[in-house]
Design an enzyme around this catalytic site. Sequence first.
Site, PDB file in Angstrom:
ATOM      1  N   SER A  22      26.970  25.649  38.742  1.00 12.54           N
ATOM      2  CA  SER A  22      28.246  26.206  38.276  1.00 12.54           C
ATOM      3  C   SER A  22      28.257  26.406  36.763  1.00 12.54           C
ATOM      4  CB  SER A  22      29.408  25.294  38.690  1.00 12.54           C
ATOM      5  OG  SER A  22      29.186  23.970  38.226  1.00 12.54           O
ATOM      6  N   ASN A 109      33.039  13.709  39.796  1.00 13.12           N
ATOM      7  CA  ASN A 109      34.259  14.114  40.511  1.00 13.12           C
ATOM      8  C   ASN A 109      35.478  13.991  39.608  1.00 13.12           C
ATOM      9  OD1 ASN A 109      32.395  14.172  42.522  1.00 13.12           O
ATOM     10  ND2 ASN A 109      33.225  12.430  43.663  1.00 13.12           N
ATOM     11  N   THR A 154      69.742  51.946  41.401  1.00 11.88           N
ATOM     12  CA  THR A 154      69.461  51.143  42.597  1.00 11.88           C
ATOM     13  C   THR A 154      68.841  52.111  43.602  1.00 11.88           C
ATOM     14  OG1 THR A 154      71.580  51.569  43.684  1.00 11.88           O
ATOM     15  CG2 THR A 154      71.503  49.661  42.221  1.00 11.88           C
ATOM     16  N   HIS A 155      67.933  51.642  44.408  1.00  3.97           N
ATOM     17  CA  HIS A 155      67.225  52.501  45.379  1.00  3.97           C
ATOM     18  C   HIS A 155      66.580  53.701  44.692  1.00  3.97           C
ATOM     19  CE1 HIS A 155      69.402  50.314  48.608  1.00  3.97           C
ATOM     20  NE2 HIS A 155      70.411  50.370  47.756  1.00  3.97           N
ATOM     21  N   SER A 276      43.332  63.113  29.142  1.00  5.45           N
ATOM     22  CA  SER A 276      42.622  63.551  30.343  1.00  5.45           C
ATOM     23  C   SER A 276      41.386  64.342  29.935  1.00  5.45           C
ATOM     24  CB  SER A 276      43.550  64.427  31.185  1.00  5.45           C
ATOM     25  OG  SER A 276      42.791  65.236  32.063  1.00  5.45           O
ATOM     26  N   LYS A 282      47.736  65.905  28.498  1.00  3.60           N
ATOM     27  CA  LYS A 282      48.082  64.586  29.024  1.00  3.60           C
ATOM     28  C   LYS A 282      48.031  63.455  27.994  1.00  3.60           C
ATOM     29  CE  LYS A 282      47.857  64.126  33.483  1.00  3.60           C
ATOM     30  NZ  LYS A 282      48.928  63.589  34.303  1.00  3.60           N
ATOM     31  N   ASN A 284      48.297  59.697  29.245  1.00  4.14           N
ATOM     32  CA  ASN A 284      48.563  58.907  30.452  1.00  4.14           C
ATOM     33  C   ASN A 284      48.852  57.446  30.129  1.00  4.14           C
ATOM     34  OD1 ASN A 284      48.161  61.089  32.227  1.00  4.14           O
ATOM     35  ND2 ASN A 284      45.943  60.850  32.043  1.00  4.14           N
ATOM     36  N   GLU A 289      49.539  51.102  33.751  1.00  7.93           N
ATOM     37  CA  GLU A 289      48.978  51.166  35.110  1.00  7.93           C
ATOM     38  C   GLU A 289      48.003  50.014  35.347  1.00  7.93           C
ATOM     39  OE1 GLU A 289      49.269  56.016  35.592  1.00  7.93           O
ATOM     40  OE2 GLU A 289      47.576  55.110  34.581  1.00  7.93           O
ATOM     41  N   TYR A 316      36.457  14.258  47.031  1.00 14.47           N
ATOM     42  CA  TYR A 316      35.762  15.397  46.432  1.00 14.47           C
ATOM     43  C   TYR A 316      34.830  16.039  47.447  1.00 14.47           C
ATOM     44  CZ  TYR A 316      32.959  18.435  43.636  1.00 14.47           C
ATOM     45  OH  TYR A 316      32.333  19.560  43.169  1.00 14.47           O
ATOM     46  N   GLN A 321      34.366  23.101  43.661  1.00 17.67           N
ATOM     47  CA  GLN A 321      33.754  23.815  42.540  1.00 17.67           C
ATOM     48  C   GLN A 321      34.248  25.266  42.473  1.00 17.67           C
ATOM     49  OE1 GLN A 321      29.645  22.926  41.268  1.00 17.67           O
ATOM     50  NE2 GLN A 321      29.130  24.943  42.056  1.00 17.67           N
ATOM     51  N   LYS A 324      37.446  26.913  39.893  1.00 17.19           N
ATOM     52  CA  LYS A 324      37.511  27.255  38.470  1.00 17.19           C
ATOM     53  C   LYS A 324      37.639  28.740  38.179  1.00 17.19           C
ATOM     54  CE  LYS A 324      34.511  23.457  37.950  1.00 17.19           C
ATOM     55  NZ  LYS A 324      35.190  22.943  39.105  1.00 17.19           N
TER      56      LYS A 324
END
Length: 462
Positions: A22, A109, A154-155, A276, A282, A284, A289, A316, A321, A324
């Site tokens: 690890s 451990n 709303t909606h 773009s 553009k 963007n 995003e 343990y 392991q 992490k």
Amino acid sequence: MKLWGGNYSAEPDRAFWEFNRSFGFDRRLLAEEIAASAAYVRALHRAGALTAEEAGKLDRGLTEILVRAEREPSYLELDAEDVHSFVETRLTELLGDLAGQAHLGRSRNEQAVTALRLWVRRATDSLLSTTAGLVRALVAQGLAGADAVMPGFTHTRAAEPITLGHFAAAHAWGLIRDRERLLDARRRLNVLPLGSGALAGTALALDREALARDLGFEAVSENALDAVTDRDFAAEFVFACAQLQTHLARLAEDLIWFSGPEFGYLSLPEAFTTGSSLMPQKQNPDALELIRGKAARVDGDLLRLLVLMKGVPTGYQKDLQEDKEAVFDAADTAVASVTIMTGVVSGLALNRERMAQAASAPEMMAAGLAVALARQGMPFRKAHGLVGSLVAEARRTGVSLQQAAARLLPAQAPAVAAQLTALFDPAQAVAAKAARGGTAPEAVRASLEAALGLLESRPGIP
Ligand code: ARG
């Protein structure tokens, strides 16, 4: 150097050895592992298990390893099973057999979970302070736009006018809750497992309370078997990150729409957009995003931890392991996302005219008109029905709701008909929502100040 092998006659399978290692990722725990080891050495000295001279040598050796790792990246390329064996091996190179004494009665451990707790504590503190920066940026924009009217939705349909400050405060309060969650989880996280041994506790006369104080832990674990198994603290931290990412994704989504040409309420700082390769016009909203997309990663990290933990028995197991990388990824993603979002929010430019124009669409005042009628004595449901019929009439005849009301209301509700100009003014509509938590500029300023006040009392550590 392997930390075990006395009862072995053959070397491990090569592919398995790589699979088992690890150090490729848990090297990130190096500073925490060294801090915990140094504190353990001091505890052994207090318990009479090391002389002052031995403890001093071990302490200097541990410091040397950390300094060298910071200066010399190739030092970390040396072969090791995990961060714990890396430190012990390097210490043995420096001090010979004395290095092993730093491990008297100590199990990996308890080391693994102690280092991870220390790491998550540091990550919590840095996320607290990063998030405070984003709340401040939202508060600044909110105060600047405390009286800037815009449509509220709303909606995804225009509903009632609100202020930009109200919108900014909505997001600030979500982040305040994220910070509260981190602070609350920090208490359960900040508990010392060291002194648990492999599972049964320690036979040494360790003063665990003093060891806890030395490492800044607020409490000492009360059961050694639980202490080496428990990863609740990791799951809670990653949940706090996931919830935070959900809030960021929502803010990103709102800002993507509001900054688009169809809305045009605000514009994004150019430095956080990209062009773009084909379409020259553009700019963007990639930063937003990506923040929205990265919420999926952190949700994945959370699921990974929850599923990992549901499969293991008490004590343990090597499965642990796998805890992490989920924690590291969630922390890295959350801190980076908050940092980028802070840049975007700080650089937003408001287009007050576009917002005000959109907020003045008369149908958004329909609810306000119904409430005004009810306050003049008409039962509210009847007022709601009446305004609904005015909306239908306006749509049928191609006039605005205000025009339809001006034509039809004087007969039924002359007092309200006389106030139509005020009722259809979005600035007056928002000013009327003055109760605590409402969109009136004064209420919004109070809400933003309250959010700031909470930051001052709990800033976090950068
Ligand atoms: N690298 C291990 C982990 O991250 C450390 C503990 C290993 N303990 C053991 N008994 N194999 O969990």
